[in-house]
Motif scaffolding. Structure first.
Motif, mmCIF file in Angstrom:
data_model
loop_
_atom_site.group_PDB
_atom_site.id
_atom_site.type_symbol
_atom_site.label_atom_id
_atom_site.label_comp_id
_atom_site.label_asym_id
_atom_site.label_seq_id
_atom_site.Cartn_x
_atom_site.Cartn_y
_atom_site.Cartn_z
ATOM 1 N N LYS A 191 46.568 -103.525 60.617
ATOM 2 C CA LYS A 191 45.415 -103.524 61.526
ATOM 3 C C LYS A 191 45.819 -103.091 62.929
ATOM 4 C CE LYS A 191 42.965 -107.191 59.014
ATOM 5 N NZ LYS A 191 42.536 -108.615 59.040
ATOM 6 N N ARG A 192 46.977 -103.559 63.399
ATOM 7 C CA ARG A 192 47.419 -103.186 64.744
ATOM 8 C C ARG A 192 47.729 -101.697 64.819
ATOM 9 N NH1 ARG A 192 49.552 -105.580 69.386
ATOM 10 N NH2 ARG A 192 49.837 -103.873 70.871
ATOM 11 N N PHE A 193 48.433 -101.184 63.817
ATOM 12 C CA PHE A 193 48.777 -99.764 63.809
ATOM 13 C C PHE A 193 47.518 -98.891 63.785
ATOM 14 C CE2 PHE A 193 53.434 -99.673 62.095
ATOM 15 C CZ PHE A 193 53.818 -100.509 63.142
ATOM 16 N N VAL A 194 46.542 -99.273 62.960
ATOM 17 C CA VAL A 194 45.295 -98.515 62.887
ATOM 18 C C VAL A 194 44.573 -98.555 64.228
ATOM 19 C CG1 VAL A 194 42.986 -98.447 61.850
ATOM 20 C CG2 VAL A 194 44.990 -98.783 60.402
ATOM 21 N N SER A 195 44.582 -99.713 64.883
ATOM 22 C CA SER A 195 43.917 -99.832 66.185
ATOM 23 C C SER A 195 44.569 -98.937 67.228
ATOM 24 C CB SER A 195 43.938 -101.290 66.666
ATOM 25 O OG SER A 195 45.221 -101.665 67.163
#
Length: 254
Positions: free
Chosen positions: A25-29
């Motif tokens: 989720k962090r990488f996608v954000s």
């Protein structure tokens, strides 16, 4: 730090839930395209669909990281769909906790195979692509248990092994523009820690209160704490950092 991974492609193993899911989720954000590799394909697909419904480019692939054929196939599929690979997070892990005299060979082999062999196979596959493009980041998820923890001789050995693997791969891959680091979480609230509490005959609240006594920061760690560390170590801000073990544990490590 918004958008630090624009045009980047990442693979996160064991990412259907817990720490791995938080990293995805962090990488996608931050703009990355991400492949979730997990033996739990249904869970991985559920997470991918959840993210893609909002905004993102995430694929889910079934992969037993201890199986070289499945690893090779999964990485090939990622390259086919996304065209390259910039970041690998070796997060896949299992626990088979027991005291030494009760521990079976299967308990030992399963943990060593998933953590150590899995990280080896995935890193070996990743470097094929990263070396040719002269850039890349590999993050191994170790643990504070690498320093020793009762009832985890298999897990502690695997997590300590990942630290040695990290330092050695950093030496070998650095000349090709590839940074290799490890994150060693302390007590992070996940389903895996709930299982540890059950093994010890405690409720999660009792287990948490016991561990909080030794922490300098008086709160339970969250998967997002590890995701933040992974984002930093995979970013250009950490381009001169390699072969390091970052403890994210709310306390000193000795």
């Amino acid at each position: 730090m918004m958008g630090i991974f624009k045009n980047k492609v990442a693979i996160v193993t064991g990412a259907a839930r817990g720490i791995g899911a938080a990293i995805v989720k962090r990488f996608v954000s931050e703009g990355a395209k991400v492949a979730i590799l997990d033996v739990n394909l249904a869970g991985a697909e559920e997470l991918a669909n959840q993210i893609n419904r909002i905004k993102g480019s995430v694929i889910a692939l079934k992969c037993d990281v201890s199986n070289p054929l499945e690893v090779e196939s999964a990485f090939h599929e990622v390259i086919e769909q996304f065209g390259k690979l910039d970041i690998l997070v070796n997060n896949a892990g299992v626990i088979r906790d027991n005291l030494l005299f009760k521990m079976s060979e299967d308990d030992w082999d399963t943990v060593i195979d998933v953590h150590l062999k899995g990280a080896f196979l995935c890193s070996r596959e990743a470097q094929k692509y990263m070396v040719s493009q002269k850039s890349g980041n590999i993050i191994n998820i170790s643990s504070i248990s690498a320093l020793g923890n009762r009832g985890q001789v298999n897990y502690s050995s695997a997590k300590a092994g990942l630290q040695g693997m990290t330092r050695t791969m950093a030496i070998e891959l650095g000349p090709f523009g590839i940074n290799v680091n490890a994150i060693a979480p302390g007590f992070i609230e996940t389903e895996m820690t709930m299982a540890t509490a059950e093994r010890m005959g405690m409720t999660l609240e009792e287990f948490t209160n016991l561990l909080l006594k030794d922490l300098s920061i008086k709160r339970v760690g969250q998967p997002e704490d590890i995701a933040s560390a992974a984002a930093f170590l995979s970013s250009d801000d950490a381009s001169y950092i390699t072969g390091q073990i970052l403890y994210v544990a709310g306390r000193t490590t000795v």
